[in-house]
Structure formats: structure tokens, C-alpha cells
Design a protein around this motif. Structure first.
Motif, PDB file in Angstrom:
ATOM      1  N   SER A 115       0.759  -1.169  -0.090  1.00 12.92           N
ATOM      2  CA  SER A 115      -0.003  -0.161  -0.056  1.00 12.92           C
ATOM      3  C   SER A 115       0.739   1.217   0.033  1.00 12.92           C
ATOM      4  O   SER A 115       0.340   2.410  -0.439  1.00 12.92           O
ATOM      5  CB  SER A 115      -0.776   0.020   1.240  1.00 12.92           C
ATOM      6  OG  SER A 115      -0.188  -0.086   2.430  1.00 12.92           O
ATOM      7  N   ARG A 116       2.111   1.211   0.464  1.00 16.72           N
ATOM      8  CA  ARG A 116       2.706   2.648   0.751  1.00 16.72           C
ATOM      9  C   ARG A 116       4.313   2.500   0.416  1.00 16.72           C
ATOM     10  O   ARG A 116       4.642   3.607  -0.103  1.00 16.72           O
ATOM     11  CB  ARG A 116       2.797   2.749   2.247  1.00 16.72           C
ATOM     12  CG  ARG A 116       1.523   2.977   2.724  1.00 16.72           C
ATOM     13  CD  ARG A 116       1.509   3.561   4.199  1.00 16.72           C
ATOM     14  NE  ARG A 116       2.218   4.885   4.257  1.00 16.72           N
ATOM     15  CZ  ARG A 116       2.780   5.410   5.358  1.00 16.72           C
ATOM     16  NH1 ARG A 116       2.457   4.912   6.437  1.00 16.72           N
ATOM     17  NH2 ARG A 116       3.283   6.264   5.383  1.00 16.72           N
ATOM     18  N   VAL A 117       4.900   1.223   0.073  1.00 18.53           N
ATOM     19  CA  VAL A 117       6.350   1.462  -0.149  1.00 18.53           C
ATOM     20  C   VAL A 117       6.377   1.546  -1.893  1.00 18.53           C
ATOM     21  O   VAL A 117       6.078   0.809  -2.425  1.00 18.53           O
ATOM     22  CB  VAL A 117       6.969   0.094   0.200  1.00 18.53           C
ATOM     23  CG1 VAL A 117       8.567   0.216  -0.186  1.00 18.53           C
ATOM     24  CG2 VAL A 117       6.842  -0.096   1.679  1.00 18.53           C
ATOM     25  N   THR A 118       7.079   2.678  -2.179  1.00 16.61           N
ATOM     26  CA  THR A 118       7.565   3.040  -3.759  1.00 16.61           C
ATOM     27  C   THR A 118       8.914   2.488  -4.091  1.00 16.61           C
ATOM     28  O   THR A 118       9.284   2.518  -5.272  1.00 16.61           O
ATOM     29  CB  THR A 118       7.105   4.415  -3.741  1.00 16.61           C
ATOM     30  OG1 THR A 118       7.829   5.187  -3.171  1.00 16.61           O
ATOM     31  CG2 THR A 118       5.620   4.689  -3.741  1.00 16.61           C
ATOM     32  N   GLY A 119      10.029   2.436  -2.988  1.00 15.30           N
ATOM     33  CA  GLY A 119      11.043   2.084  -3.227  1.00 15.30           C
ATOM     34  C   GLY A 119      11.738   1.424  -2.424  1.00 15.30           C
ATOM     35  O   GLY A 119      11.415   1.783  -0.958  1.00 15.30           O
ATOM     36  N   VAL A 120      12.746   0.493  -2.338  1.00 14.80           N
ATOM     37  CA  VAL A 120      13.443  -0.103  -1.461  1.00 14.80           C
ATOM     38  C   VAL A 120      15.119  -0.395  -1.981  1.00 14.80           C
ATOM     39  O   VAL A 120      15.306  -0.596  -3.082  1.00 14.80           O
ATOM     40  CB  VAL A 120      13.002  -1.289  -1.104  1.00 14.80           C
ATOM     41  CG1 VAL A 120      12.772  -2.547  -2.172  1.00 14.80           C
ATOM     42  CG2 VAL A 120      13.618  -2.299   0.024  1.00 14.80           C
ATOM     43  N   ALA A 121      16.107  -0.138  -0.892  1.00 10.54           N
ATOM     44  CA  ALA A 121      17.442  -0.221  -1.122  1.00 10.54           C
ATOM     45  C   ALA A 121      17.969  -1.163  -0.081  1.00 10.54           C
ATOM     46  O   ALA A 121      17.680  -1.149   1.077  1.00 10.54           O
ATOM     47  CB  ALA A 121      17.984   0.977  -0.825  1.00 10.54           C
ATOM     48  N   PHE A 122      18.466  -2.380  -0.652  1.00 15.28           N
ATOM     49  CA  PHE A 122      18.988  -3.145   0.134  1.00 15.28           C
ATOM     50  C   PHE A 122      20.643  -2.941   0.197  1.00 15.28           C
ATOM     51  O   PHE A 122      21.328  -3.471  -1.081  1.00 15.28           O
ATOM     52  CB  PHE A 122      18.611  -4.608  -0.385  1.00 15.28           C
ATOM     53  CG  PHE A 122      17.446  -4.944  -0.130  1.00 15.28           C
ATOM     54  CD1 PHE A 122      16.761  -5.439   1.161  1.00 15.28           C
ATOM     55  CD2 PHE A 122      16.430  -4.957  -1.117  1.00 15.28           C
ATOM     56  CE1 PHE A 122      15.763  -5.841   1.233  1.00 15.28           C
ATOM     57  CE2 PHE A 122      15.060  -5.397  -1.057  1.00 15.28           C
ATOM     58  CZ  PHE A 122      14.922  -5.924   0.195  1.00 15.28           C
ATOM     59  N   VAL A 123      21.285  -2.917   1.302  1.00 15.31           N
ATOM     60  CA  VAL A 123      22.607  -2.307   1.095  1.00 15.31           C
ATOM     61  C   VAL A 123      23.528  -3.310   1.856  1.00 15.31           C
ATOM     62  O   VAL A 123      23.417  -3.275   3.445  1.00 15.31           O
ATOM     63  CB  VAL A 123      22.795  -0.894   1.716  1.00 15.31           C
ATOM     64  CG1 VAL A 123      24.142  -0.506   1.812  1.00 15.31           C
ATOM     65  CG2 VAL A 123      21.915   0.186   1.269  1.00 15.31           C
ATOM     66  N   ALA A 124      24.516  -3.719   1.325  1.00 10.92           N
ATOM     67  CA  ALA A 124      25.103  -4.963   2.117  1.00 10.92           C
ATOM     68  C   ALA A 124      24.384  -5.707   3.124  1.00 10.92           C
ATOM     69  O   ALA A 124      24.718  -5.795   4.287  1.00 10.92           O
ATOM     70  CB  ALA A 124      26.247  -4.060   2.838  1.00 10.92           C
ATOM     71  N   THR A 125      23.795  -6.664   2.440  1.00 10.94           N
ATOM     72  CA  THR A 125      22.792  -7.336   3.340  1.00 10.94           C
ATOM     73  C   THR A 125      22.770  -8.941   2.366  1.00 10.94           C
ATOM     74  O   THR A 125      23.279  -9.211   1.586  1.00 10.94           O
ATOM     75  CB  THR A 125      21.442  -6.645   3.575  1.00 10.94           C
ATOM     76  OG1 THR A 125      20.709  -7.543   4.598  1.00 10.94           O
ATOM     77  CG2 THR A 125      20.582  -6.556   2.223  1.00 10.94           C
ATOM     78  N   THR A 126      21.864  -9.677   3.349  1.00 11.33           N
ATOM     79  CA  THR A 126      21.873 -11.015   2.743  1.00 11.33           C
ATOM     80  C   THR A 126      20.259 -11.383   3.015  1.00 11.33           C
ATOM     81  O   THR A 126      19.673 -10.937   4.162  1.00 11.33           O
ATOM     82  CB  THR A 126      22.701 -12.076   3.336  1.00 11.33           C
ATOM     83  OG1 THR A 126      22.525 -13.186   2.916  1.00 11.33           O
ATOM     84  CG2 THR A 126      22.725 -11.982   4.819  1.00 11.33           C
ATOM     85  N   SER A 127      19.834 -12.422   2.345  1.00  9.71           N
ATOM     86  CA  SER A 127      18.629 -13.036   2.736  1.00  9.71           C
ATOM     87  C   SER A 127      18.633 -14.218   3.459  1.00  9.71           C
ATOM     88  O   SER A 127      17.892 -14.959   3.752  1.00  9.71           O
ATOM     89  CB  SER A 127      17.945 -13.456   1.174  1.00  9.71           C
ATOM     90  OG  SER A 127      18.781 -14.432   0.530  1.00  9.71           O
ATOM     91  N   GLY A 128      20.015 -14.822   3.610  1.00 11.65           N
ATOM     92  CA  GLY A 128      20.262 -16.148   4.504  1.00 11.65           C
ATOM     93  C   GLY A 128      21.633 -16.586   4.260  1.00 11.65           C
ATOM     94  O   GLY A 128      22.378 -15.965   3.689  1.00 11.65           O
ATOM     95  N   GLY A 129      21.794 -17.778   5.007  1.00 12.11           N
ATOM     96  CA  GLY A 129      23.002 -18.494   4.919  1.00 12.11           C
ATOM     97  C   GLY A 129      24.191 -17.957   5.792  1.00 12.11           C
ATOM     98  O   GLY A 129      25.365 -18.428   5.727  1.00 12.11           O
TER      99      GLY A 129
END
Length: 299
Positions: A115-129
Motif C-alpha cells: 500500500s505504501r512502499v514505492t522504493g527499497v534499497a538493500f545495502v550490504a545485506t543477505t537473505s540468509g546463509g
């Protein structure tokens, strides 16, 4: 600066700056605090910027036992947004643990994203592992190093003072420099990072370290499909690698992936101007770069 009390009674320190129709919410990494975004938060055109210290970090209250988890801080993020930015478009930026928090936000509050998020920045991160982390070392070297870390953390978990090091952070700087920075880091940035580590709650620091090993949220990333996205990685990052960034970008086919070969984990210091420019692009009407493109950026 203000305080938001969470639904389970933790006081979070919140800092807002700037003005504009879009609110940019920046979430810091493990053992850091909102000041890690200082160089990025300044001069973001057309945006109101919200930062806060995660529970157990910086000037925020400690996490009650059992609540130093990524799921809980995703709920904290949703509550901060409801309290200080209840309406209008949002751009989210997360560094390291902050990026993991954005994934948990998608998992736990998908309607907010839709409903509200128009942009996202993933900076030096991980989805797992992270349970198989090697710190960029050969596995036979990494195993005893990580075992030693576990033993040290057991002792740290028993510390009852509110801050890990207080102002006595000088001797932490060599380790900080090796672990989270790339080529030719600024001594000022190293000192600032060590100071933030020193302000972290000791028991909570260890609890969150354990939570990092449990983080597996690749399945949550598709919630951000349709949202303009950028993924940024340092080529010398020992904690969240370029391979991790490619996995995130692969789950978001329209995302832009930027790789900085000489940088380490602290992109919000080492490449602050570039991170700020990408966030500004997300705030603006256009995409930050051509969708689906991987770029080996200078440095």
C-alpha cells in the motif's frame, strides 16, 4: 529526536530530518545505530528522513529477554512508521541487519509494502546463509575463528552493564577495520563504527548474533516485486557477499544491482555518496538505474 514506545514497552530513539512528500526510513545494521546513516541522510532532496536505533542498540532501550529477533524488530519498524510517518509514500533503506529487517517486514506486514512502499534499497545485506559464514577466509581457518567468537560471546552475554564498551573503543578499531571495511578506509569512519559497537547492549548483541544465523527470508523478497529496488554490495565484504547480493537481485528481476569492488561492508560510510544518490533516485519518479542491470561500479 523523539521516542516511540513499542507494543512490548521498549523505548526506541527516533531521529527525523528534512521535509518532502516521501518519507525515507533507514534501518541500521547489527551493533550499529542511527548515526551510521549520517553521511547518507544529509541532503536527500524531496524527502523526510526517519532513522531510529534498534532495540538494544544506540540510545534505545534494551530488548527484553527473547525479543532480540529480526521478526520483532520488523514489528518495531512497522510501529515506528505508524507513529511518525502514518501516511504518504515510503522509501525503505536497510544496511546489513537493517536489510534483513526489511525482508522480515515483507514477511510480517505485506500489506504495508503493497500500500505504501514505492522504493527499497538493500545495502550490504543477505537473505540468509549466515550460519555458514566464512568471513572471506578458507573454511579451515574460519572454523576456529568462529568458534572463538562463540566462546567470547558467551562471556559477553553475561555482562550486565548497559553498553558493551562505553567510550573505551580504541582497542576495537583494528578488528573493526579488518572485519567491515575494504580498501583504504577513513580512520574517522573506523572510529565512528567502533564507537557504535561500544554503545550496543552486550546481552542483546549476542542474542542478535544468534538471530543472524537463523535468518532465512529469500521467500519474503517477492513481496517487493513491483517496487523500485536497488541492491548494493561491496566486493570486499566479509559478512554479506556479492553472491548474497546477486541472490537478492535474482529474487527481484526488476532490481538494479551495483557492486563496488574495493569496498567492504560499511557502504553507508565507504560509498555514502553513491548510497545517497541511489536513495534519491528511488525518491524521484524514475528508477535509480536501468532495471535488471548489474554494474561493477568504480572503486
Amino acid at each position: 529526536m523523539s521516542t516511540v514506545r513499542t507494543s512490548d514497552g521498549v523505548d526506541l530513539t527516533v531521529v527525523t530530518s528534512g521535509d518532502g512528500p516521501t518519507t525515507v526510513v533507514l534501518v541500521h545494521g547489527w551493533t550499529m545505530d542511527h548515526t551510521s546513516w549520517d553521511l547518507v541522510a544529509e541532503d536527500l532532496p524531496g524527502a523526510r528522513v526517519v532513522r531510529f536505533d534498534l532495540r538494544g542498540h544506540g540510545a534505545s532501550g534494551p530488548a527484553p529477554k527473547g525479543t532480540a529477533t529480526i521478526a520483532r524488530i520488523a514489528d518495531d519498524l512497522a510501529e515506528v512508521i505508524a507513529a511518525v510517518a502514518p501516511t504518504g509514500p515510503l522509501v525503505l533503506g536497510g544496511h546489513s541487519l537493517g536489510g534483513m529487517t526489511l525482508m522480515a517486514l515483507a514477511e510480517r506486514h505485506p500489506d504495508l509494502i503493497a500500500s505504501r512502499v514505492t522504493g527499497v534499497a538493500f545495502v550490504a545485506t543477505t537473505s540468509g546463509g549466515l550460519s555458514t559464514l566464512t568471513l572471506g577466509l578458507p573454511r579451515w581457518v574460519a572454523a576456529p575463528v568462529l568458534y572463538a567468537e562463540k566462546m567470547v560471546n558467551r562471556r559477553i552475554a553475561r555482562i550486565r552493564r548497559p553498553a558493551l564498551l562505553g567510550k573505551r573503543t580504541g582497542y576495537a578499531r583494528p578488528g573493526v577495520r579488518w572485519l567491515v571495511f575494504g580498501k583504504r578506509p577513513s580512520p574517522t569512519h573506523i572510529a565512528a563504527t567502533a564507537a557504535q559497537v561500544g554503545r550496543c547492549n552486550p546481552a542483546n548483541m549476542v542474542e542478535f548474533r544468534n538471530a543472524l544465523n537463523e535468518h532465512e527470508r529469500l521467500h519474503a523478497l517477492p513481496v517487493y516485486r513491483g517496487v523500485r529496488a536497488v541492491v548494493m554490495a561491496g566486493g570486499r565484504d566479509r559478512l554479506c557477499t556479492v553472491a548474497d547480493a546477486r541472490i537478492i537481485a535474482g529474487a527481484l528481476p526488476s532490481a538494479s544491482l551495483l557492486i563496488y569492488p574495493g569496498a567492504g561492508h560499511m557502504l553507508n560510510y565507504e560509498r555514502a555518496a553513491e548510497v545517497r544518490a541511489q536513495l534519491a533516485g528511488l525518491v524521484a519518479s524514475g528508477t535509480p538505474m536501468a532495471a535488471g542491470v548489474e554494474v561493477a561500479a568504480a572503486g
